[in-house]
Motif scaffolding. Structure first.
Motif, PDB file in Angstrom:
ATOM      1  N   ARG A  65       0.829  -1.186   0.000  1.00  0.00           N
ATOM      2  CA  ARG A  65       0.000   0.000   0.000  1.00  0.00           C
ATOM      3  C   ARG A  65       0.866   1.238   0.000  1.00  0.00           C
ATOM      4  O   ARG A  65       2.023   1.188   0.328  1.00  0.00           O
ATOM      5  CB  ARG A  65      -0.891   0.001   1.240  1.00  0.00           C
ATOM      6  CG  ARG A  65      -1.888  -1.116   1.233  1.00  0.00           C
ATOM      7  CD  ARG A  65      -2.830  -0.995   2.372  1.00  0.00           C
ATOM      8  NE  ARG A  65      -2.255  -1.634   3.551  1.00  0.00           N
ATOM      9  CZ  ARG A  65      -2.755  -1.616   4.752  1.00  0.00           C
ATOM     10  NH1 ARG A  65      -3.857  -0.982   4.975  1.00  0.00           N
ATOM     11  NH2 ARG A  65      -2.179  -2.222   5.745  1.00  0.00           N
ATOM     12  N   GLY A  66       0.283   2.351  -0.374  1.00  0.00           N
ATOM     13  CA  GLY A  66       0.983   3.625  -0.333  1.00  0.00           C
ATOM     14  C   GLY A  66       1.463   4.088  -1.688  1.00  0.00           C
ATOM     15  O   GLY A  66       1.331   3.412  -2.695  1.00  0.00           O
ATOM     16  N   SER A  67       2.026   5.270  -1.708  1.00  0.00           N
ATOM     17  CA  SER A  67       2.513   5.830  -2.962  1.00  0.00           C
ATOM     18  C   SER A  67       3.921   5.318  -3.261  1.00  0.00           C
ATOM     19  O   SER A  67       4.576   4.706  -2.430  1.00  0.00           O
ATOM     20  CB  SER A  67       2.547   7.350  -2.876  1.00  0.00           C
ATOM     21  OG  SER A  67       3.421   7.753  -1.848  1.00  0.00           O
ATOM     22  N   GLY A  68       4.396   5.570  -4.467  1.00  0.00           N
ATOM     23  CA  GLY A  68       5.747   5.176  -4.835  1.00  0.00           C
ATOM     24  C   GLY A  68       5.846   3.805  -5.435  1.00  0.00           C
ATOM     25  O   GLY A  68       6.943   3.314  -5.706  1.00  0.00           O
ATOM     26  N   ARG A  69       4.719   3.145  -5.698  1.00  0.00           N
ATOM     27  CA  ARG A  69       4.741   1.825  -6.329  1.00  0.00           C
ATOM     28  C   ARG A  69       4.691   1.985  -7.838  1.00  0.00           C
ATOM     29  O   ARG A  69       4.102   2.933  -8.358  1.00  0.00           O
ATOM     30  CB  ARG A  69       3.538   0.997  -5.885  1.00  0.00           C
ATOM     31  CG  ARG A  69       3.602   0.655  -4.420  1.00  0.00           C
ATOM     32  CD  ARG A  69       2.396  -0.146  -4.009  1.00  0.00           C
ATOM     33  NE  ARG A  69       1.241   0.733  -3.977  1.00  0.00           N
ATOM     34  CZ  ARG A  69       0.037   0.411  -4.440  1.00  0.00           C
ATOM     35  NH1 ARG A  69      -0.174  -0.765  -4.962  1.00  0.00           N
ATOM     36  NH2 ARG A  69      -0.946   1.250  -4.378  1.00  0.00           N
ATOM     37  N   ARG A  70       5.318   1.079  -8.547  1.00  0.00           N
ATOM     38  CA  ARG A  70       5.287   1.111 -10.005  1.00  0.00           C
ATOM     39  C   ARG A  70       3.946   0.638 -10.519  1.00  0.00           C
ATOM     40  O   ARG A  70       3.368  -0.309 -10.007  1.00  0.00           O
ATOM     41  CB  ARG A  70       6.360   0.206 -10.580  1.00  0.00           C
ATOM     42  CG  ARG A  70       7.725   0.753 -10.378  1.00  0.00           C
ATOM     43  CD  ARG A  70       8.710  -0.052 -11.136  1.00  0.00           C
ATOM     44  NE  ARG A  70      10.019   0.528 -10.907  1.00  0.00           N
ATOM     45  CZ  ARG A  70      11.083   0.191 -11.540  1.00  0.00           C
ATOM     46  NH1 ARG A  70      11.034  -0.761 -12.437  1.00  0.00           N
ATOM     47  NH2 ARG A  70      12.223   0.779 -11.283  1.00  0.00           N
TER      48      ARG A  70
END
Length: 73
Positions: A65-70
């Motif tokens: 979870r969260g931002s910064g994932r491709r």
């Protein structure tokens, strides 16, 4: 409502459902509100950890979870 009563209620709810309950499922199955959970445990996740159900919950939600994932294309 004591801490032990809340733990017993979530364990009973889990045994009826056959899996670790979500907060919504827990609130529908019992008369225990968010205030009692927050008072004794802080978060619903911490209640699941205290009752021994957190391991089962991790198997349900293994996705990150969260931002910064491709983004998958």
């Amino acid at each position: 409502m004591t801490k032990e009563e809340v733990i017993a209620a979530v364990q009973e709810c889990a045994s009826k459902l056959g899996h670790a309950p979500s907060m919504a499922e827990f609130r529908k199955a019992t008369t225990i509100g968010k205030g009692h959970v927050r008072k004794h445990f802080g978060t619903f996740g911490q209640l699941l950890e205290a009752s021994g159900l957190a391991v089962a919950m991790r198997r349900i939600r293994p996705r990150p979870r969260g931002s910064g994932r491709r983004a998958e294309v």
